[in-house]
Enzyme design. Structure first.
Site, mmCIF file in Angstrom:
data_model
loop_
_atom_site.group_PDB
_atom_site.id
_atom_site.type_symbol
_atom_site.label_atom_id
_atom_site.label_comp_id
_atom_site.label_asym_id
_atom_site.label_seq_id
_atom_site.Cartn_x
_atom_site.Cartn_y
_atom_site.Cartn_z
ATOM 1 C CE LYS A 17 0.918 1.303 4.449
ATOM 2 N NZ LYS A 17 1.663 2.517 4.794
ATOM 3 N N PRO A 99 9.909 -3.897 -0.549
ATOM 4 C CG PRO A 99 10.682 -1.842 -1.340
ATOM 5 C CD PRO A 99 9.600 -2.847 -1.528
ATOM 6 N N GLY A 103 7.592 1.388 4.630
ATOM 7 C CA GLY A 103 6.410 2.253 4.691
ATOM 8 C C GLY A 103 5.343 1.810 3.711
ATOM 9 C CG LEU A 104 6.229 0.552 0.281
ATOM 10 C CD1 LEU A 104 7.094 -0.133 -0.775
ATOM 11 C CD2 LEU A 104 5.403 1.659 -0.373
ATOM 12 N N GLY A 106 4.274 -4.001 3.816
ATOM 13 C CA GLY A 106 4.532 -5.359 3.320
ATOM 14 C C GLY A 106 4.293 -6.435 4.374
ATOM 15 C CB SER A 109 0.380 -6.846 2.756
ATOM 16 O OG SER A 109 -0.110 -7.642 1.719
ATOM 17 C CG ASP A 141 -0.265 0.004 8.366
ATOM 18 O OD1 ASP A 141 -1.016 0.862 8.858
ATOM 19 O OD2 ASP A 141 0.857 0.258 7.897
#
Ligand code: C5P
Length: 308
Positions: A17, A99, A103-104, A106, A109, A141
């Site tokens: 995200k 990565p 901040g994604l 990962g 998820s 998250d």
């Protein structure tokens, strides 16, 4: 070392995200921060394979990712085993492309997909509200990844409301080789404690904004940017470079270190990605948004276990 796919094994995509905006409203009594954000799933993804097994095991193609009990996939598996009295194990393999940390989302998820994948593998019937609670206990998250697409997040980030889907084809995510700890990023913000009434009125404003959010006309804002840029100027340089290279907008994702840039055309994005090759410490990913419908389609074999 190649292996034959085990019988009854299946593979699921675990998307990452970005945040179209991220406001940290203030600190709460439990130490977490109250925030408002618009989450967006994008096409960069890990792949997780699940197979029946007597014991629980996780392997990963990236040796920098711990495959032990500190991994959220194992934590998710243990949570389901304990709560549903599951004595079976699972052989899980993770192909890491997102990565981490970055901040994604990962790891978050992966945790959500592990809950869904293992519910299928172990044939568990789980109410969506219970699934959300498991997700929440694994990380702030994680609940978002049970929805996907474009969604407003509030509270710790765990209260999710799907909003109108944003479609953007030419995004470039750039991740410099800088590790940002989310907990430290929150500490550095030095957010003040919120009163209940303050929190309520700001939330109302942000929620209204989110429902009217329009990428072309709304400004992007991430409250982490100023403090993160101060302690990691390399991340600021990524944003400046993207804007100089023709991105119409660029912003830090989550608490970083990834920055995403938006481009008008495939050509400008490609030229920028090519030009960034001189930065050997930066990784870049050309991605597009993944709408809630596409997300549900990609995960349809397991999202039937997560209907609201
Ligand atoms: O929930 P998660 O484990 O992802 O959060 C990591 C850390 O980030 C927390 O331990 C907390 O210090 C901080 N955090 C916060 N407020 C949030 C989310 C995370 O302070 N809303």
């Amino acid at each position: 070392m190649s292996e034959f796919p085990a019988e009854n094994s299946f593979e699921l995509k675990s998307f990452c995200k970005i945040n179209w905006n991220l406001y940290v409203l203030g600190k709460r009594d439990d130490g977490f921060h109250e925030l408002c954000t618009i989450f967006q799933t994008v096409s960069l993804c890990d792949k997780i394979t699940f197979a029946e097994n007597e014991t629980l095991s996780l392997s990963c193609n990236d040796e920098n990712i711990p495959a032990d009990e500190s991994n959220l996939i194992i934590k998710a598996a243990q949570l389901l085993q304990e709560n549903f009295g599951v004595s079976k194990g699972a052989k899980i393999s993770l192909e890491k492309n997102i990565p981490s940390p970055g901040g994604l989302g990962g790891g978050s998820s992966n945790a959500a997909i592990a809950l869904l994948g293992l519910a299928k593998l172990w044939n568990l019937k789980i109410e969506f509200s219970d699934l959300l609670n498991f997700a929440k206990s694994l990380g702030s998250d994680v609940p978002f990844f049970l929805y996907g697409g474009t969604a407003f997040g509030s509270g710790r980030g765990t209260k999710i409301f799907p909003i109108e889907q944003i479609k953007e084809k030419f995004i470039l995510i750039v991740t410099p080789n800088v590790s940002v700890s989310t907990a430290n990023a929150f500490k550095k913000l030095n957010a003040t404690y919120l009163t209940k009434s303050e929190s309520k009125s700001i939330l109302q404003i942000r929620r209204n904004e989110a429902f009217e959010f329009d990428l072309r006309h709304s400004s992007l804002k991430n409250d982490f940017e100023s403090s993160v840029f101060e302690f990691a100027p390399e991340i600021k340089r990524v944003k400046e470079t993207l804007l100089k290279s023709g991105a119409t907008k660029a912003m830090l994702s989550g608490s970083g270190a990834s920055v995403f840039g938006l481009f008008d055309t495939e050509e400008t994005r490609q030229t920028t990605q090519k030009a960034l090759e001189v930065e050997t410490d930066w990784r870049s990913f050309a991605v597009a948004t993944v709408s809630r419908d596409k997300y549900r389609e990609a995960l349809k074999e397991v999202l039937q276990f997560a209907s609201e």
